[in-house]
Design a protein around this motif. Structure first.
Motif, mmCIF file in Angstrom:
data_model
loop_
_atom_site.group_PDB
_atom_site.id
_atom_site.type_symbol
_atom_site.label_atom_id
_atom_site.label_comp_id
_atom_site.label_asym_id
_atom_site.label_seq_id
_atom_site.Cartn_x
_atom_site.Cartn_y
_atom_site.Cartn_z
ATOM 1 N N GLY A 343 8.519 11.825 -21.928
ATOM 2 C CA GLY A 343 9.250 10.573 -21.869
ATOM 3 C C GLY A 343 10.704 10.806 -21.553
ATOM 4 N N GLY A 344 11.497 9.749 -21.611
ATOM 5 C CA GLY A 344 12.916 9.863 -21.333
ATOM 6 C C GLY A 344 13.235 9.610 -19.873
ATOM 7 N N ARG A 345 14.443 9.166 -19.623
ATOM 8 C CA ARG A 345 14.857 8.898 -18.246
ATOM 9 C C ARG A 345 14.935 10.214 -17.477
ATOM 10 N N ARG A 346 14.399 10.193 -16.267
ATOM 11 C CA ARG A 346 14.389 11.403 -15.435
ATOM 12 C C ARG A 346 15.613 11.417 -14.521
ATOM 13 N N PHE A 347 16.133 12.624 -14.304
ATOM 14 C CA PHE A 347 17.288 12.768 -13.415
ATOM 15 C C PHE A 347 17.318 14.157 -12.819
ATOM 16 N N ARG A 348 18.121 14.314 -11.778
ATOM 17 C CA ARG A 348 18.343 15.619 -11.154
ATOM 18 C C ARG A 348 19.842 15.879 -11.085
ATOM 19 N N VAL A 349 20.205 17.133 -11.278
ATOM 20 C CA VAL A 349 21.597 17.562 -11.118
ATOM 21 C C VAL A 349 21.734 18.142 -9.720
ATOM 22 N N LEU A 350 22.670 17.624 -8.938
ATOM 23 C CA LEU A 350 22.798 18.020 -7.535
ATOM 24 C C LEU A 350 23.952 18.981 -7.286
ATOM 25 N N GLY A 351 24.839 19.113 -8.238
ATOM 26 C CA GLY A 351 25.968 20.025 -8.052
ATOM 27 C C GLY A 351 27.206 19.479 -8.716
ATOM 28 N N ARG A 352 28.273 20.222 -8.597
ATOM 29 C CA ARG A 352 29.539 19.822 -9.218
ATOM 30 C C ARG A 352 30.455 19.211 -8.172
ATOM 31 N N LEU A 353 31.156 18.159 -8.588
ATOM 32 C CA LEU A 353 32.138 17.553 -7.706
ATOM 33 C C LEU A 353 33.219 18.575 -7.417
ATOM 34 N N LYS A 354 33.501 18.782 -6.151
ATOM 35 C CA LYS A 354 34.502 19.770 -5.782
ATOM 36 C C LYS A 354 35.889 19.283 -6.144
ATOM 37 N N LYS A 355 36.776 20.244 -6.361
ATOM 38 C CA LYS A 355 38.166 19.878 -6.629
ATOM 39 C C LYS A 355 38.754 19.220 -5.394
ATOM 40 N N ALA A 356 39.676 18.303 -5.631
ATOM 41 C CA ALA A 356 40.309 17.606 -4.522
ATOM 42 C C ALA A 356 41.052 18.600 -3.651
ATOM 43 N N GLU A 357 40.812 18.528 -2.350
ATOM 44 C CA GLU A 357 41.519 19.388 -1.417
ATOM 45 C C GLU A 357 42.882 18.794 -1.129
ATOM 46 N N VAL A 358 43.900 19.581 -1.320
ATOM 47 C CA VAL A 358 45.260 19.080 -1.117
ATOM 48 C C VAL A 358 45.513 18.906 0.374
#
Length: 821
Positions: A343-358
């Motif tokens: 049970g429980g809501r299903r989800f996938r982790v796709l990666g980390r948000l990259k740091k903002a490029e200056v």
């Protein structure tokens, strides 16, 4: 008893439950904890008040509860205790793979809940019976606990499932190596008993799977064994290792099936809540947590199938307000039921948000100069050698990039004597005339502030002043010997160094042009290496010289095409050490722009012993406001407008942009009142100076900064994150966020801001007069600052810049006659 509802919650099975029961128990337990934090944590109460959220009277949905940004625990984690300090049992810190670690204060109540949740969740995947653990890490008991760092707490948590443990990474002279003999002996002693291999994702791959696969080394684990690994995939991005490839390697090395390799997602801010991979291809929320996905920019809750930032909700944290956490991980909700009946809501982790490029000044100009009609400057494939040079036909180039650079360098030097013979006023006139073409609507949007500055700077009278300032007061010394004293005893002549090589970062095309022009006026031929992010901007500016001519009032005529034979632009991969070394070896002067890593790479190239180096490295700037400048609201509002301009031009990506504003107390307008005036000014300036495009990463960085100040201060900002003003009583130099985010700090005395000055600070916009201004400037200059312009003109390029007269550095001063003494 505190948290009674949560104590009941963690007694329930992790995945096999009725949704109605979770709905009945979860929300009341969550609100019980949020009310506890509101009542016992002043910082969290401030956050709730700033967000208009009042737990004791809240009757909305979970999605309406304001989440705490994960970044808050990086800056304020050590202060976010909701229980007495003496009740804190331990402080957990994240691995900090992307910067500053989070600090999490854990008491006995929270630790007990974490352990119960972890046992129920992980036990559902690997079984609740204790089994031998083969840990792919160093043994903390062997004197290497300091090497483990943040990994120690995670390893300790999983040992609750172990009947015994073996450690198979050894250390020799601070280097890891895998103990193949030890693990073979350990597996042999198992005598068929199933075991669990445990490790951190990157270490397991880099120190075990990859080297053992290359050696074709195999370990046959007993049937029923599992491999579990934790930690993000960030460090494997450069290795381009997919989860499928990782599972295949792990199964092959350890003799299991890929389905028995389990990736477990979790994060320190909600330690104990683990999300293993289910064979259905998803992760599940257990009875003790919920997940939502929010839009990166708007923070609106997204439906299933839409990617966004993962938010996790749980009543388990009791000693700190980590119950509703917005992470910087990207994920997606998956509809449908699990074929394995979890049970429980299903989800996938796709990666980390990259740091903002200056994005620097030149990037903004780049956006303005793009034209659908213009062809790509370099036809070479990405990573290959590219060239723009009017001195010869590029068809003659052969060999490597280094070979081509040698040929171009020789050709440039052949035009050096021609350039040295050109009157400096003829060069000034030609450049001023051509620069007017950069304002052509077919090339640019004239709202571009970078282009406006460049156009104004290239006016003939201004270039003449720049040349006079840079050549000891008389630009004519570039043409001939001129008297250097009133008696005419000695004359002086500025002779160009020869070939100047420029390395431009992708974000400094505008500033790069400022320095190239000064190098040309000094009589040097120039070789410019642009980055892959240049998008042809620099060459488009140079092409405006094609077919142009200028005639001086005295009748001297100079052609733009002849001048272009003295300038070449090349592009080659930054990893091509041979090309970089060849270019460096040609240089009579090297000019390097960019971040610390970029300029260090240029400085490391071999060069001639007498080569002149000019380093335009990374710098930051701020503003300082005296109490006298805040005599009344009207004058304070005008000053705020000027500072808003400094913080908006180039969207704060210029080295002279204002990020922090230090305001002296004692004026008729208080620092917090000035912050409010500044916010109004930022809103008005945003209309007059349109903001450049924002990436999701930049939006996330702005939201992160706002989230921190919801706890520690006051947030002013528009809903679209075009501008932000953050005020707190903390006397600190806040790290820049860019994207028009300004930090305002009060100071008892203006000179208190001097302690934040170092050689990394270039410009200080100074709103002070008289002795106070002089004293501040002297103190700050001795600590490293080099410019103290009036507020509103911080980004106006001038000479000297960065503490130097550039033209003076690009010539040799030769004397005739004398000496005078």
């Amino acid at each position: 008893m505190a948290g009674l509802l949560t104590e009941k919650l963690v007694k329930e099975p992790a995945f096999y439950y009725k949704k109605e029961k979770k709905d009945e128990m979860f929300f009341p337990a969550l609100m019980e904890e949020l009310c506890f934090h509101y009542d016992h944590n002043a910082l969290y109460r401030s956050f709730c008040d700033n967000k208009g959220f009042h737990p004791h009277t809240f009757h909305g949905s979970i999605e309406e509860i304001p989440p705490v940004q994960v970044s808050v625990f990086k800056e304020l984690g050590g202060r976010l205790n909701s229980v007495e300090k003496e009740n804190i049992r331990l402080t957990l810190q994240s691995s900090a793979t992307s910067g500053i670690p989070s600090s999490i204060l854990v008491d006995a109540v929270t630790a007990k809940r974490q352990a119960k949740a972890m046992v129920r969740v992980v036990g559902d995947y690997i079984g609740n019976e204790r089994r031998p653990f083969l840990i792919m890490d160093v043994d903390p008991a062997a004197g290497f606990r300091h090497i483990l760092g943040a990994r120690y707490a995670a390893v300790s948590g999983y040992l609750n499932f172990a009947s015994e443990a073996g450690y198979f990474l050894k250390v020799d002279n601070s280097h890891y190596y895998f103990d193949t003999d030890g693990i073979q002996a350990y597996v042999k002693k198992l005598k068929g008993q199933s075991a669990v291999v445990f490790g951190f994702t990157y270490i397991l791959y880099s120190e075990v799977l990859k080297p053992l696969s290359e050696r074709k080394f195999r370990i046959k684990l007993p049937e029923g064994s599992r491999i579990i690994h934790i930690g993000g995939w960030k460090k494997l991005e450069s290795e381009k290792v997919s989860k499928e490839e990782f599972n295949r390697l792990a199964a092959n090395v350890f003799g299991v099936v890929p389905q028995d390799v389990i990736d477990i997602y979790g994060f320190t801010e909600q330690m104990g809540l683990n999300y293993p991979d289910c064979p259905c291809g998803c992760k599940h929320t257990p009875f003790y947590s919920e997940v939502a996905v929010r839009d990166v920019v708007t923070k609106e809750v997204l439906p299933a199938g839409k990617e966004g930032l993962l938010e996790f909700v749980s009543p388990i944290p009791h000693s700190y307000p980590g119950n509703v956490i917005l992470t910087d991980d990207i994920g997606v909700i998956v509809d449908g039921d699990c074929e394995y009946h979890r049970g429980g809501r299903r989800f996938r982790v796709l990666g980390r948000l990259k740091k903002a490029e200056v994005r620097g000044c030149g990037d903004i100009l780049s956006d303005k100069l793009k034209s659908a009609e213009q062809k790509t400057v370099f036809d070479a494939a990405e990573g290959a050698f590219g060239l723009y040079y009017r001195g010869f036909d590029g068809e003659c180039l052969k060999g490597t990039a280094a070979d081509s650079i040698q040929i171009v360098g020789t050709a440039l030097r052949s035009h050096l004597e021609w350039l040295r013979k050109q009157p400096i006023d003829a060069l000034i006139g030609l450049i001023a005339k051509v620069s007017e073409k950069w304002d052509d609507a077919s090339l640019s949007d004239t709202q571009s502030q970078g282009l406006k500055f460049l156009l104004a700077w290239c006016r003939g009278e201004h270039l003449a002043k720049i040349a006079d300032d840079g050549l000891r007061g008389n630009r004519m010394c570039a043409d001939r010997f001129v008297p250097s004293d009133d008696n005419g005893v000695r004359a002086i002549h500025a002779v160009s160094l020869g070939l100047v090589c420029h390395w431009l970062a992708g974000n400094v095309q505008v500033l790069g042009m400022f320095v190239l022009i000064q190098s040309i006026l000094a009589g040097n031929v120039n070789l410019i290496r642009v980055s892959s992010r240049d998008n042809g901007v620099f060459v488009r500016l140079l092409r405006a010289f094609e077919g142009e001519a200028y005639t001086t009032p005295g009748g001297y005529r100079i052609l733009g095409d002849d001048l272009l034979a003295c300038v070449a632009v090349v592009s080659f991969d930054h990893s091509d050490q041979g090309a970089g070394a060849a270019m460096s070896g040609l240089a009579d002067a090297r000019i390097a722009w960019g971040g610390a890593e970029a300029v260090a790479a240029v400085a490391a190239y071999p060069c001639r012993y007498d080569c002149t180096d000019i380093i335009m490295g990374p710098k930051l700037s701020f503003s300082a406001v005296s109490s006298e400048a805040l005599s009344d609201e009207r004058s304070a509002a005008k000053l705020a407008r000027r500072i808003a301009v400094d913080a908006s031009v180039f969207d704060q990506t210029g080295c002279a942009s204002a990020h922090n504003v230090f305001v002296e107390k004692g004026g008729n307008v208080k620092p917090e009142e000035f912050a409010k005036l500044l916010s109004a000014a930022m809103a008005k300036v945003a209309v007059q100076i349109p903001k450049g495009p924002m990436t999701p990463e930049m939006s996330a960085a702005v939201h992160s900064a706002r989230g921190i100040y919801d706890f520690k201060g006051t947030v002013y900002g528009d809903p679209e994150s075009v501008w932000t003003v953050l005020y707190s009583e903390d006397e600190e130099l806040s790290s820049p966020v860019y994207s028009r985010v300004v930090f305002v700090h009060p100071m008892e005395h203006l000179n208190d801001a001097v302690r934040f000055v170092s050689e990394d600070i270039q410009t200080i916009g100074l709103a002070a007069v008289g002795e106070k201004a002089m004293e501040f400037a002297v103190r700050a200059a001795r600590k490293g600052a080099v410019r103290f312009p009036v507020c509103g003109r911080m980004l106006n390029f001038e000479s000297p810049w960065d503490g130097m007269f550039v033209m003076e550095r690009l010539v040799r001063f030769v004397t005739l006659g004398g000496p005078v003494v």
